[in-house]
Design a protein around this motif. Structure first.
Motif, PDB file in Angstrom:
ATOM      1  N   LEU A 125      -6.093 109.309  10.625  1.00  0.00           N
ATOM      2  CA  LEU A 125      -6.354 110.724  10.401  1.00  0.00           C
ATOM      3  C   LEU A 125      -5.183 111.554  10.895  1.00  0.00           C
ATOM      4  O   LEU A 125      -4.620 111.274  11.950  1.00  0.00           O
ATOM      5  CB  LEU A 125      -7.620 111.154  11.140  1.00  0.00           C
ATOM      6  CG  LEU A 125      -8.922 110.526  10.641  1.00  0.00           C
ATOM      7  CD1 LEU A 125     -10.028 110.717  11.656  1.00  0.00           C
ATOM      8  CD2 LEU A 125      -9.318 111.127   9.308  1.00  0.00           C
ATOM      9  N   VAL A 126      -4.847 112.570  10.129  1.00  0.00           N
ATOM     10  CA  VAL A 126      -3.779 113.486  10.489  1.00  0.00           C
ATOM     11  C   VAL A 126      -4.337 114.896  10.356  1.00  0.00           C
ATOM     12  O   VAL A 126      -5.014 115.196   9.362  1.00  0.00           O
ATOM     13  CB  VAL A 126      -2.565 113.319   9.540  1.00  0.00           C
ATOM     14  CG1 VAL A 126      -1.467 114.309   9.871  1.00  0.00           C
ATOM     15  CG2 VAL A 126      -2.038 111.894   9.590  1.00  0.00           C
ATOM     16  N   GLU A 127      -4.084 115.732  11.341  1.00  0.00           N
ATOM     17  CA  GLU A 127      -4.531 117.122  11.261  1.00  0.00           C
ATOM     18  C   GLU A 127      -4.062 117.741   9.946  1.00  0.00           C
ATOM     19  O   GLU A 127      -2.882 117.653   9.598  1.00  0.00           O
ATOM     20  CB  GLU A 127      -3.962 117.902  12.455  1.00  0.00           C
ATOM     21  CG  GLU A 127      -4.526 119.280  12.629  1.00  0.00           C
ATOM     22  CD  GLU A 127      -5.911 119.320  13.270  1.00  0.00           C
ATOM     23  OE1 GLU A 127      -6.536 120.378  13.203  1.00  0.00           O
ATOM     24  OE2 GLU A 127      -6.361 118.290  13.827  1.00  0.00           O
ATOM     25  N   VAL A 136     -15.955 112.698  -1.850  1.00  0.00           N
ATOM     26  CA  VAL A 136     -15.543 114.102  -1.839  1.00  0.00           C
ATOM     27  C   VAL A 136     -14.302 114.230  -0.968  1.00  0.00           C
ATOM     28  O   VAL A 136     -14.337 113.933   0.226  1.00  0.00           O
ATOM     29  CB  VAL A 136     -16.660 115.020  -1.301  1.00  0.00           C
ATOM     30  CG1 VAL A 136     -16.213 116.478  -1.313  1.00  0.00           C
ATOM     31  CG2 VAL A 136     -17.944 114.828  -2.098  1.00  0.00           C
ATOM     32  N   SER A 137     -13.209 114.672  -1.562  1.00  0.00           N
ATOM     33  CA  SER A 137     -11.957 114.804  -0.823  1.00  0.00           C
ATOM     34  C   SER A 137     -11.968 116.093  -0.014  1.00  0.00           C
ATOM     35  O   SER A 137     -12.174 117.176  -0.560  1.00  0.00           O
ATOM     36  CB  SER A 137     -10.779 114.802  -1.801  1.00  0.00           C
ATOM     37  OG  SER A 137      -9.579 114.860  -1.086  1.00  0.00           O
ATOM     38  N   LEU A 138     -11.763 115.956   1.297  1.00  0.00           N
ATOM     39  CA  LEU A 138     -11.811 117.093   2.214  1.00  0.00           C
ATOM     40  C   LEU A 138     -10.591 117.081   3.126  1.00  0.00           C
ATOM     41  O   LEU A 138      -9.959 116.047   3.310  1.00  0.00           O
ATOM     42  CB  LEU A 138     -13.086 117.033   3.063  1.00  0.00           C
ATOM     43  CG  LEU A 138     -14.402 117.089   2.289  1.00  0.00           C
ATOM     44  CD1 LEU A 138     -15.569 116.746   3.205  1.00  0.00           C
ATOM     45  CD2 LEU A 138     -14.604 118.452   1.652  1.00  0.00           C
ATOM     46  N   THR A 139     -10.309 118.234   3.711  1.00  0.00           N
ATOM     47  CA  THR A 139      -9.207 118.358   4.648  1.00  0.00           C
ATOM     48  C   THR A 139      -9.734 118.197   6.072  1.00  0.00           C
ATOM     49  O   THR A 139     -10.736 118.808   6.444  1.00  0.00           O
ATOM     50  CB  THR A 139      -8.510 119.726   4.489  1.00  0.00           C
ATOM     51  OG1 THR A 139      -8.047 119.834   3.143  1.00  0.00           O
ATOM     52  CG2 THR A 139      -7.337 119.870   5.440  1.00  0.00           C
ATOM     53  N   VAL A 140      -9.041 117.378   6.849  1.00  0.00           N
ATOM     54  CA  VAL A 140      -9.459 117.022   8.206  1.00  0.00           C
ATOM     55  C   VAL A 140      -8.883 118.009   9.223  1.00  0.00           C
ATOM     56  O   VAL A 140      -7.750 118.448   9.096  1.00  0.00           O
ATOM     57  CB  VAL A 140      -8.928 115.611   8.548  1.00  0.00           C
ATOM     58  CG1 VAL A 140      -9.205 115.251   9.992  1.00  0.00           C
ATOM     59  CG2 VAL A 140      -9.513 114.582   7.620  1.00  0.00           C
ATOM     60  N   ALA A 151     -14.273 121.121   6.764  1.00  0.00           N
ATOM     61  CA  ALA A 151     -15.037 122.259   6.253  1.00  0.00           C
ATOM     62  C   ALA A 151     -15.349 122.031   4.778  1.00  0.00           C
ATOM     63  O   ALA A 151     -14.500 121.558   4.022  1.00  0.00           O
ATOM     64  CB  ALA A 151     -14.236 123.551   6.440  1.00  0.00           C
ATOM     65  N   VAL A 152     -16.568 122.368   4.390  1.00  0.00           N
ATOM     66  CA  VAL A 152     -17.015 122.203   3.008  1.00  0.00           C
ATOM     67  C   VAL A 152     -17.331 123.590   2.460  1.00  0.00           C
ATOM     68  O   VAL A 152     -18.235 124.266   2.963  1.00  0.00           O
ATOM     69  CB  VAL A 152     -18.259 121.291   2.929  1.00  0.00           C
ATOM     70  CG1 VAL A 152     -18.654 121.060   1.475  1.00  0.00           C
ATOM     71  CG2 VAL A 152     -18.007 119.968   3.639  1.00  0.00           C
TER      72      VAL A 152
END
Length: 200
Positions: A125-127, A136-140, A151-152
């Motif tokens: 995982l990278v900020e 579902v592709s999400l930003t970490v 966030a969704v």
């Protein structure tokens, strides 16, 4: 290759040893051998008719994913494979699941839902990097030793099966493929590495 942008949410029809049957949009014209991501897991179509797809599922896929826990009537996220030359609107997603992770919590934050997910062994995982949760592709962000958050937005929440998850439920997780390649290739960025690759 997939983008992590869900095209449909449909229901499981049946699950048995080596096979999964799922409802699909009636307008989908599928072909045997085609790849479809079901809750993020890349599966091969082995049979189809209007409104239904049959997938072969290996024991490895059942053991690494949540597919074996599905029951008839469960909602699943569906995405067809990216066509060559198509616009890449999400992230790079392969459909090769790294494992299942537990949903630790969901809370509202402004117009979005923030989900917190346990960080599994070997997590890359990278900020502000990406992760695919049930496809579902999400930003970490807010990466901690045992968890991370994403966030969704309302559109994604309303149009995926994420909204049906309960705290403690399991999600299929695919960590950022670019991060995995970088981690495998470079144990660390050194001056020698930079010189060898033409950066210095």
């Amino acid at each position: 290759m997939f983008t992590g942008i869900i095209e449909a949410v449909e229901k499981v029809k049946s699950v048995s040893s080596g096979k999964l049957e799922v409802a699909v949009p009636a307008a989908w014209s599928l072909a045997d051998g085609e790849s479809v991501a079901v809750n993020g897991a890349c599966l091969t179509v082995t049979g189809h008719k209007p409104g239904l797809a049959v997938f072969a599922v290996s024991p490895e896929s059942f053991s690494r994913t949540t597919l074996g826990r599905l029951k008839p009537g469960h909602a699943v996220n569906l995405e067809r494979a990216l066509a060559v030359g198509a616009r890449l609107g999400g992230h790079f997603v392969t459909g090769h699941i790294d494992g299942a992770a537990r949903l630790l919590g969901v809370r509202s934050d402004g117009n979005s839902r923030v989900i917190e997910v346990e960080k599994g062994p070997g997590a890359v995982l990278v900020e502000k990097g990406s992760v695919a949760l049930d496809g579902v592709s999400l930003t970490v962000y807010d990466i901690l030793p045992a968890s991370f958050k994403a966030a969704v937005i309302p559109h994604t929440w309303a149009n995926t099966a994420l909204k049906d998850l309960k705290r403690g439920g399991l999600l299929n997780v695919e960590y950022d493929i670019l991060g995995k390649y970088a981690a495998a290739r470079t144990p660390g960025i050194t001056r020698a590495f930079l010189e060898e690759n033409g950066f210095l």
